[in-house]
Design a protein around this motif. Structure first.
Motif, mmCIF file in Angstrom:
data_model
loop_
_atom_site.group_PDB
_atom_site.id
_atom_site.type_symbol
_atom_site.label_atom_id
_atom_site.label_comp_id
_atom_site.label_asym_id
_atom_site.label_seq_id
_atom_site.Cartn_x
_atom_site.Cartn_y
_atom_site.Cartn_z
ATOM 1 N N SER A 198 0.880 -1.219 -0.099
ATOM 2 C CA SER A 198 -0.037 0.028 -0.084
ATOM 3 C C SER A 198 0.887 1.175 0.000
ATOM 4 C CB SER A 198 -0.997 0.167 1.272
ATOM 5 O OG SER A 198 -0.298 -0.046 2.407
ATOM 6 N N GLU A 199 2.019 0.937 0.676
ATOM 7 C CA GLU A 199 3.136 2.399 0.459
ATOM 8 C C GLU A 199 3.765 2.636 -0.854
ATOM 9 O OE1 GLU A 199 5.573 1.973 3.707
ATOM 10 O OE2 GLU A 199 3.857 1.839 5.350
ATOM 11 N N GLY A 200 3.601 1.678 -1.880
ATOM 12 C CA GLY A 200 4.433 1.747 -3.255
ATOM 13 C C GLY A 200 4.973 0.443 -3.489
ATOM 14 N N THR A 201 5.923 0.451 -4.298
ATOM 15 C CA THR A 201 6.899 -0.397 -4.850
ATOM 16 C C THR A 201 8.249 -0.203 -4.444
ATOM 17 O OG1 THR A 201 5.392 -0.381 -6.905
ATOM 18 C CG2 THR A 201 7.582 -1.531 -6.809
ATOM 19 N N PHE A 202 8.963 -1.389 -3.916
ATOM 20 C CA PHE A 202 10.160 -1.295 -3.223
ATOM 21 C C PHE A 202 11.122 -2.423 -3.946
ATOM 22 C CE2 PHE A 202 7.037 0.289 -0.355
ATOM 23 C CZ PHE A 202 7.629 1.446 0.207
ATOM 24 N N LYS A 203 12.210 -2.046 -4.303
ATOM 25 C CA LYS A 203 13.151 -3.007 -4.753
ATOM 26 C C LYS A 203 14.282 -3.196 -3.869
ATOM 27 C CE LYS A 203 12.881 -1.797 -9.460
ATOM 28 N NZ LYS A 203 13.365 -1.203 -10.836
ATOM 29 N N GLU A 204 14.662 -4.624 -3.567
ATOM 30 C CA GLU A 204 15.687 -4.880 -2.515
ATOM 31 C C GLU A 204 16.889 -5.846 -3.657
ATOM 32 O OE1 GLU A 204 16.763 -7.221 1.459
ATOM 33 O OE2 GLU A 204 14.594 -7.480 0.483
ATOM 34 N N ILE A 205 18.158 -5.305 -3.501
ATOM 35 C CA ILE A 205 19.065 -6.116 -4.150
ATOM 36 C C ILE A 205 19.755 -6.931 -3.288
ATOM 37 C CG2 ILE A 205 21.072 -5.676 -5.727
ATOM 38 C CD1 ILE A 205 18.609 -4.349 -6.731
ATOM 39 N N VAL A 206 19.866 -8.342 -3.645
ATOM 40 C CA VAL A 206 20.314 -9.358 -2.679
ATOM 41 C C VAL A 206 21.592 -9.984 -3.202
ATOM 42 C CG1 VAL A 206 19.664 -11.351 -1.325
ATOM 43 C CG2 VAL A 206 18.140 -9.582 -1.565
ATOM 44 N N GLU A 207 22.622 -9.812 -2.709
ATOM 45 C CA GLU A 207 23.810 -10.563 -3.348
ATOM 46 C C GLU A 207 23.735 -12.007 -2.899
ATOM 47 O OE1 GLU A 207 28.684 -9.509 -3.245
ATOM 48 O OE2 GLU A 207 27.207 -8.095 -3.029
ATOM 49 N N GLN A 208 24.060 -12.877 -3.950
ATOM 50 C CA GLN A 208 24.195 -14.377 -3.773
ATOM 51 C C GLN A 208 25.794 -14.895 -3.766
ATOM 52 O OE1 GLN A 208 21.275 -15.811 -3.196
ATOM 53 N NE2 GLN A 208 20.001 -13.982 -3.475
#
Length: 557
Positions: A268-278
């Motif tokens: 509801s607050e928006g679109t969020f991107k998280e970059i996760v290193e592997q």
């Protein structure tokens, strides 16, 4: 000669040669046939006093029976002098397996002779499937002291040394000494079980008609199929790296093969991107790249030199780097104190994509034309026909079957990118006479989604989602009739889902505006699209000869 010829065949050959060319009909090949005896190979061996020890070995292992058969053989027999050191026999007769391995390494199932003291074949395949070099008068590097002892079923050569069976590269690196080496462990992990279709039995078909088997399984290693270091008929040089040196290369390779996943969350607050290193995935890919780069073309390495991998990567061998060298049956295995692989214009190469090699589009095939053009990089370019604001199109018909009214019509490409920045260029050449006359400007844009991120997605109405940025695109513009490569630059957008260009950027806080930044190694999504400035179905045509992505790397790396 590989096969015996009867006297009548040889006489006919000699007469034909004499009549046509005036050559001596009693050539070397006829002399060889005349010199053959009714004795078999085993009898010839027994007739030579200097081979008495070798004969005893053959009899002990039962190979004397083989050499009396009708099959043609060549035996490279070591002399008594070669088989002993002082009073000690150099072959272990107590170990039947080792004795058999030795004998199989000096017996060949074909007849190979010498002419003028030179072998007639470059190598001999022994009955253990090992290929041994025949160079001049030498077998495996040992001089032949007595050649062409002919028998009815083959030939014997007496050699001055003791040819010891060599391991092939795969056998050598699988010794216990090397089981902890990272490359060896990696190659073993590639082993998979696959269905043996030839030996699997069809039991029945289920209610949906699908076959049910009594399945036989076999082990397969795709890496050994691609790089057959276990094959006696393929030759390589293999650089085996100890852990410390391997770790140094891991540190060097990792920045270019880093795996990162982009996790997108919508609430509801928006679109969020998280970059996760592997990190585990990164290590896997880095290990794979190092392993393939250490499989070299079959050359003998020299200090202070450059060798080439089978995949075309240059490997630098510094001065005094060679430690251990093993001559394998199918090449060489090296252990080094030091080794280096340059990234710049070597390991990380420019990516060149032909325009006609698109993988998909959102328009009908009738709207896309692959054109033969002498000036194009591969003699072909691709055109996607669409109307522009003036009603111009690229194909000959004005029917909607031959031009696109789809907003953000695109051609999709899926190159594998490294986790680095690229400068992006393309050749877009509009050569249509009417467009040249009107000096038509052809704007095109590039959508991009990172490896490991959600793929680009087009929705009816023309909206595009999962672009690397919601407010940025790459744009390149060309002019009809002017053949000139275009470098793409970053533009801001109007903020709508159509990603229509607004302003060319001179700077941006998060990006170099002249570069495409790939944050992960892997398969990316690139779309070349129209509707750079238009928000309606008059987005214009696409012309594309090629895309060129130039990696941005420090030349010293």
């Amino acid at each position: 000669m590989k096969h015996m010829m009867n006297k009548w065949s040889l006489l006919l050959l000699g007469l034909t040669c004499s009549l046509l060319t005036g050559c001596d009909p009693w050539s070397d090949v006829v002399e060889e046939s005349e010199n053959r005896t009714e004795q078999d190979v085993m009898q010839v061996l027994r007739s030579q006093k200097e081979l008495s020890l070798f004969v005893e070995l053959l009899e002990k292992a039962g190979y004397d029976k083989l050499l009396t058969s009708g099959q043609a053989f060549t035996v490279f027999a070591p002399s008594n002098e070669s088989l002993v050191s002082g009073d000690q026999l150099l072959v272990d007769t107590a170990d039947v397996i080792k004795l058999s391995d030795f004998l199989q390494n000096v017996i060949c199932k074909q007849s190979i002779t010498q002419t003028s003291s030179v072998f007639t074949e470059p190598f001999a395949q022994m009955i253990n499937k090992k290929n041994i070099a025949l160079e001049g008068n030498r077998f495996d590097g040992y001089a032949v002291v007595k050649a062409n002892l002919l028998a009815g079923n083959g030939v014997v050569h007496i050699v001055s040394g003791l040819p010891i069976p060599r391991l092939n590269i795969w056998e050598y690196i699988n010794q216990a000494t090397y089981e902890a080496y990272p490359q060896v462990q990696f190659l073993h992990k590639q082993l998979v079980r696959v269905m043996d279709e030839e030996n699997s039995y069809l039991l029945y078909r289920d209610e949906k008609g699908r076959p049910v088997y009594d399945t036989a399984w076999i082990e397969s290693n795709p890496w050994l199929e691609q790089y057959p270091i276990n094959n006696e008929d393929s030759t390589f040089a293999f650089v085996l790296l100890q852990q410390e040196l391997f770790d140094q290369l891991v540190e060097k390779y990792a920045p270019y093969f880093t795996i990162r996943n982009t996790i997108v969350t919508v609430n509801s607050e928006g679109t969020f991107k998280e970059i996760v290193e592997q990190p585990d995935s990164t290590l896997h890919y880095v290990t794979a790249e190092i392993t393939r780069d250490m499989i070299l073309l079959p050359v003998q390495l020299q200090h202070n030199s450059i060798a080439m991998s089978v995949d075309g990567v240059k490997v630098t061998i510094p001065m005094d780097a060679l430690d251990v060298t093993y001559k394998a049956s199918n090449g060489w295995v090296y252990q080094l104190f030091d080794v280096d692989v340059k990234m710049y214009q070597n390991k990380i190469k420019e990516i060149f994509i032909e325009g006609e090699d698109f993988v998909s589009s959102n328009v009908a095939s009738t709207i896309i034309s692959t054109r033969f053009k002498d000036w194009a990089s591969s003699n072909f370019d691709v055109v996607l026909s669409g109307r522009d604001s003036e009603g111009r199109f690229a194909l000959s018909s004005q029917s909607t079957s031959f031009y696109s009214n789809v907003i953000n019509s695109y051609l999709a490409y899926r190159p594998v990118l490294n986790s680095i920045e690229y400068e992006v260029y393309w050749m877009s050449y509009d050569d249509l006479a009417s467009h040249i006359e009107d000096t038509v400007v052809v704007p095109q844009k590039l959508f991009f989604s990172n490896p490991g991120a959600p793929a680009l997605r087009w929705s009816s109405g023309g909206s595009v989602s999962n672009n690397f940025s919601d407010t940025l695109i790459y744009v390149g513009q060309s002019t009809a009739g002017i053949m000139q490569e275009t470098r793409l630059g970053m533009w801001s957008t109007t903020g709508t889902a159509l990603r229509v260009a607004k302003d060319s950027l001179l700077a941006h806080p998060d990006y170099d505006v002249n570069r495409l930044s790939s944050i992960s190694y892997g398969t990316s999504n690139l779309w070349v699209a129209n509707n750079v400035f238009a928000t309606n179905d008059r987005g214009g045509s696409l012309f594309l000869d090629y895309l060129r992505l130039v990696p941005v790397i420090d030349p010293e790396k």
